[in-house]
Design a protein around this motif. Structure first.
Motif, PDB file in Angstrom:
ATOM      1  N   PRO A 162       0.805  -1.232   0.000  1.00  0.00           N
ATOM      2  CA  PRO A 162       0.000   0.000   0.000  1.00  0.00           C
ATOM      3  C   PRO A 162       0.844   1.293   0.000  1.00  0.00           C
ATOM      4  O   PRO A 162       0.407   2.279   0.567  1.00  0.00           O
ATOM      5  CB  PRO A 162      -0.795  -0.122   1.293  1.00  0.00           C
ATOM      6  N   ASP A 163       2.009   1.294  -0.625  1.00  0.00           N
ATOM      7  CA  ASP A 163       2.854   2.495  -0.680  1.00  0.00           C
ATOM      8  C   ASP A 163       2.036   3.681  -1.216  1.00  0.00           C
ATOM      9  O   ASP A 163       1.457   3.594  -2.307  1.00  0.00           O
ATOM     10  CB  ASP A 163       4.050   2.222  -1.592  1.00  0.00           C
ATOM     11  N   ALA A 164       2.002   4.773  -0.438  1.00  0.00           N
ATOM     12  CA  ALA A 164       1.145   5.926  -0.774  1.00  0.00           C
ATOM     13  C   ALA A 164       1.543   6.584  -2.097  1.00  0.00           C
ATOM     14  O   ALA A 164       0.708   7.237  -2.736  1.00  0.00           O
ATOM     15  CB  ALA A 164       1.200   6.952   0.350  1.00  0.00           C
ATOM     16  N   ARG A 165       2.790   6.397  -2.525  1.00  0.00           N
ATOM     17  CA  ARG A 165       3.217   7.007  -3.792  1.00  0.00           C
ATOM     18  C   ARG A 165       2.408   6.470  -4.972  1.00  0.00           C
ATOM     19  O   ARG A 165       2.233   7.152  -5.980  1.00  0.00           O
ATOM     20  CB  ARG A 165       4.712   6.769  -4.026  1.00  0.00           C
ATOM     21  N   LEU A 166       1.909   5.236  -4.858  1.00  0.00           N
ATOM     22  CA  LEU A 166       1.119   4.654  -5.951  1.00  0.00           C
ATOM     23  C   LEU A 166      -0.220   5.372  -6.131  1.00  0.00           C
ATOM     24  O   LEU A 166      -0.920   5.139  -7.116  1.00  0.00           O
ATOM     25  CB  LEU A 166       0.890   3.154  -5.709  1.00  0.00           C
ATOM     26  N   ARG A 167      -0.589   6.235  -5.170  1.00  0.00           N
ATOM     27  CA  ARG A 167      -1.846   7.002  -5.263  1.00  0.00           C
ATOM     28  C   ARG A 167      -1.637   8.403  -5.801  1.00  0.00           C
ATOM     29  O   ARG A 167      -2.578   9.182  -5.915  1.00  0.00           O
ATOM     30  CB  ARG A 167      -2.501   7.064  -3.875  1.00  0.00           C
ATOM     31  N   LYS A 168      -0.375   8.745  -6.097  1.00  0.00           N
ATOM     32  CA  LYS A 168      -0.074  10.091  -6.597  1.00  0.00           C
ATOM     33  C   LYS A 168      -0.486  10.253  -8.057  1.00  0.00           C
ATOM     34  O   LYS A 168      -0.456   9.299  -8.819  1.00  0.00           O
ATOM     35  CB  LYS A 168       1.443  10.341  -6.528  1.00  0.00           C
ATOM     36  N   ILE A 169      -0.834  11.490  -8.430  1.00  0.00           N
ATOM     37  CA  ILE A 169      -1.084  11.816  -9.831  1.00  0.00           C
ATOM     38  C   ILE A 169       0.270  12.217 -10.434  1.00  0.00           C
ATOM     39  O   ILE A 169       0.961  13.088  -9.887  1.00  0.00           O
ATOM     40  CB  ILE A 169      -2.058  13.010  -9.961  1.00  0.00           C
ATOM     41  N   SER A 170       0.643  11.587 -11.541  1.00  0.00           N
ATOM     42  CA  SER A 170       1.948  11.876 -12.154  1.00  0.00           C
ATOM     43  C   SER A 170       1.893  13.148 -12.997  1.00  0.00           C
ATOM     44  O   SER A 170       0.847  13.493 -13.557  1.00  0.00           O
ATOM     45  CB  SER A 170       2.392  10.687 -13.006  1.00  0.00           C
ATOM     46  N   GLU A 171       3.015  13.827 -13.090  1.00  0.00           N
ATOM     47  CA  GLU A 171       3.126  15.103 -13.807  1.00  0.00           C
ATOM     48  C   GLU A 171       3.548  14.876 -15.262  1.00  0.00           C
ATOM     49  O   GLU A 171       4.381  13.998 -15.539  1.00  0.00           O
ATOM     50  CB  GLU A 171       4.213  15.971 -13.153  1.00  0.00           C
ATOM     51  N   PRO A 172       3.029  15.699 -16.183  1.00  0.00           N
ATOM     52  CA  PRO A 172       3.441  15.567 -17.585  1.00  0.00           C
ATOM     53  C   PRO A 172       4.938  15.823 -17.776  1.00  0.00           C
ATOM     54  O   PRO A 172       5.542  16.586 -17.031  1.00  0.00           O
ATOM     55  CB  PRO A 172       2.646  16.656 -18.312  1.00  0.00           C
ATOM     56  N   GLY A 185      -3.013   7.380 -10.202  1.00  0.00           N
ATOM     57  CA  GLY A 185      -3.051   6.841  -8.837  1.00  0.00           C
ATOM     58  C   GLY A 185      -3.999   5.670  -8.661  1.00  0.00           C
ATOM     59  O   GLY A 185      -4.438   5.382  -7.543  1.00  0.00           O
ATOM     60  N   ILE A 186      -4.309   4.994  -9.771  1.00  0.00           N
ATOM     61  CA  ILE A 186      -5.272   3.881  -9.731  1.00  0.00           C
ATOM     62  C   ILE A 186      -4.530   2.558  -9.989  1.00  0.00           C
ATOM     63  O   ILE A 186      -3.652   2.508 -10.854  1.00  0.00           O
ATOM     64  CB  ILE A 186      -6.363   4.085 -10.819  1.00  0.00           C
ATOM     65  N   VAL A 187      -4.872   1.527  -9.237  1.00  0.00           N
ATOM     66  CA  VAL A 187      -4.315   0.193  -9.494  1.00  0.00           C
ATOM     67  C   VAL A 187      -5.446  -0.763  -9.892  1.00  0.00           C
ATOM     68  O   VAL A 187      -6.618  -0.461  -9.652  1.00  0.00           O
ATOM     69  CB  VAL A 187      -3.533  -0.362  -8.279  1.00  0.00           C
ATOM     70  N   PHE A 188      -5.093  -1.911 -10.502  1.00  0.00           N
ATOM     71  CA  PHE A 188      -6.155  -2.728 -11.116  1.00  0.00           C
ATOM     72  C   PHE A 188      -7.161  -3.253 -10.103  1.00  0.00           C
ATOM     73  O   PHE A 188      -8.336  -3.459 -10.439  1.00  0.00           O
ATOM     74  CB  PHE A 188      -5.578  -3.850 -12.000  1.00  0.00           C
ATOM     75  N   THR A 189      -6.737  -3.423  -8.858  1.00  0.00           N
ATOM     76  CA  THR A 189      -7.671  -3.942  -7.858  1.00  0.00           C
ATOM     77  C   THR A 189      -8.790  -2.932  -7.571  1.00  0.00           C
ATOM     78  O   THR A 189      -9.853  -3.317  -7.084  1.00  0.00           O
ATOM     79  CB  THR A 189      -6.940  -4.302  -6.552  1.00  0.00           C
ATOM     80  N   ARG A 244       6.093  10.899 -12.962  1.00  0.00           N
ATOM     81  CA  ARG A 244       6.046  11.527 -14.286  1.00  0.00           C
ATOM     82  C   ARG A 244       5.289  10.617 -15.236  1.00  0.00           C
ATOM     83  O   ARG A 244       5.256   9.399 -15.047  1.00  0.00           O
ATOM     84  CB  ARG A 244       7.469  11.778 -14.788  1.00  0.00           C
ATOM     85  N   ARG A 245       4.687  11.240 -16.259  1.00  0.00           N
ATOM     86  CA  ARG A 245       3.792  10.481 -17.130  1.00  0.00           C
ATOM     87  C   ARG A 245       4.594   9.740 -18.205  1.00  0.00           C
ATOM     88  O   ARG A 245       4.604  10.107 -19.377  1.00  0.00           O
ATOM     89  CB  ARG A 245       2.715  11.410 -17.725  1.00  0.00           C
ATOM     90  N   GLU A 256      -1.746   0.806 -17.452  1.00  0.00           N
ATOM     91  CA  GLU A 256      -0.590   1.653 -17.122  1.00  0.00           C
ATOM     92  C   GLU A 256      -1.001   3.117 -16.950  1.00  0.00           C
ATOM     93  O   GLU A 256      -0.479   3.802 -16.065  1.00  0.00           O
ATOM     94  CB  GLU A 256       0.499   1.528 -18.187  1.00  0.00           C
ATOM     95  N   VAL A 257      -1.924   3.597 -17.780  1.00  0.00           N
ATOM     96  CA  VAL A 257      -2.375   4.993 -17.647  1.00  0.00           C
ATOM     97  C   VAL A 257      -3.097   5.176 -16.302  1.00  0.00           C
ATOM     98  O   VAL A 257      -2.972   6.219 -15.662  1.00  0.00           O
ATOM     99  CB  VAL A 257      -3.252   5.412 -18.842  1.00  0.00           C
ATOM    100  N   ASP A 258      -3.812   4.144 -15.848  1.00  0.00           N
ATOM    101  CA  ASP A 258      -4.405   4.199 -14.504  1.00  0.00           C
ATOM    102  C   ASP A 258      -3.354   4.569 -13.461  1.00  0.00           C
ATOM    103  O   ASP A 258      -3.609   5.372 -12.569  1.00  0.00           O
ATOM    104  CB  ASP A 258      -5.010   2.834 -14.120  1.00  0.00           C
TER     105      ASP A 258
END
Ligand code: NI
Length: 173
Positions: A10-20, A144-148, A56-57, A138-140
């Motif tokens: 559950p690393d919180a970084r996986l919920r971040k919105i990536s920057e262009p 900050g979205i994961v498949f689960t 980053r995107r 991958e775009v998810d």
């Protein structure tokens, strides 16, 4: 090139919105090379930069359509979708950030995608099959979205429980 550590839920970084991405410099090329090496080593067929802690995107994908060991590396920078089809596809998905867990996810079968390649050259293509699914997965990550997150609560809890069990076993071993 370097194999980078892959962060896991559950690393919180996986919920971040990536920057262009705005500059196509040597640092970006290095990141892309490192992401491919990390993905091939894992092994996996897709990786988003945030999975190695970089918001980053940037996505790398290699479906290895021609068989294992035959490389077909694809880079997607600042990808965007439109025109999702009504028709859906179901694939059993996995994720390097949710190790050894798999579940069926339904997504639009066809999408129109726009992206930049590693040289900053624009692409605009209608994609289908596994590539369409993999790119959507991958775009998810960039959002900050994961498949689960796409699963019913019951199925998601099941996957998370199995992952916990696996981690306990690995710690005990
Ligand atoms: Ni993933």
């Amino acid at each position: 090139m370097a194999i980078l550590p892959i962060i896991e839920i559950p690393d919180a970084r996986l919920r971040k919105i990536s920057e262009p991405v705005e500059t196509f410099d040597a640092e970006l090329q290095q990141l892309i090379d490192d992401m491919f090496e990390t993905m091939y080593d894992a092994p996996g067929i897709g990786l988003a930069a945030i999975q190695v802690g970089v918001a980053r995107r940037v996505l790398v994908i290699d479906l290895q359509e021609e068989g294992e060991g035959v490389k077909n590396p694809r880079v997607f920078i600042n990808p965007e979708f439109s025109e999702p089809s009504e028709e859906k596809n179901v694939y059993t998905e996995g994720c390097l950030s949710i190790p050894d867990q798999f579940a069926d996810v339904e997504r639009p079968a066809t999408i129109r995608a726009k992206w930049l390649d590693r040289d900053g050259k624009p692409h605009d293509e209608v994609l289908d099959g596994l590539l369409a699914t993999c790119l959507q997965h991958e775009v998810d990550h960039l959002e900050g979205i994961v498949f689960t997150d796409h699963l019913s609560r019951m199925k998601r809890d099941m996957v998370l429980k199995k992952l916990e069990k696996l981690r306990r076993q690995q710690r005990a071993a």
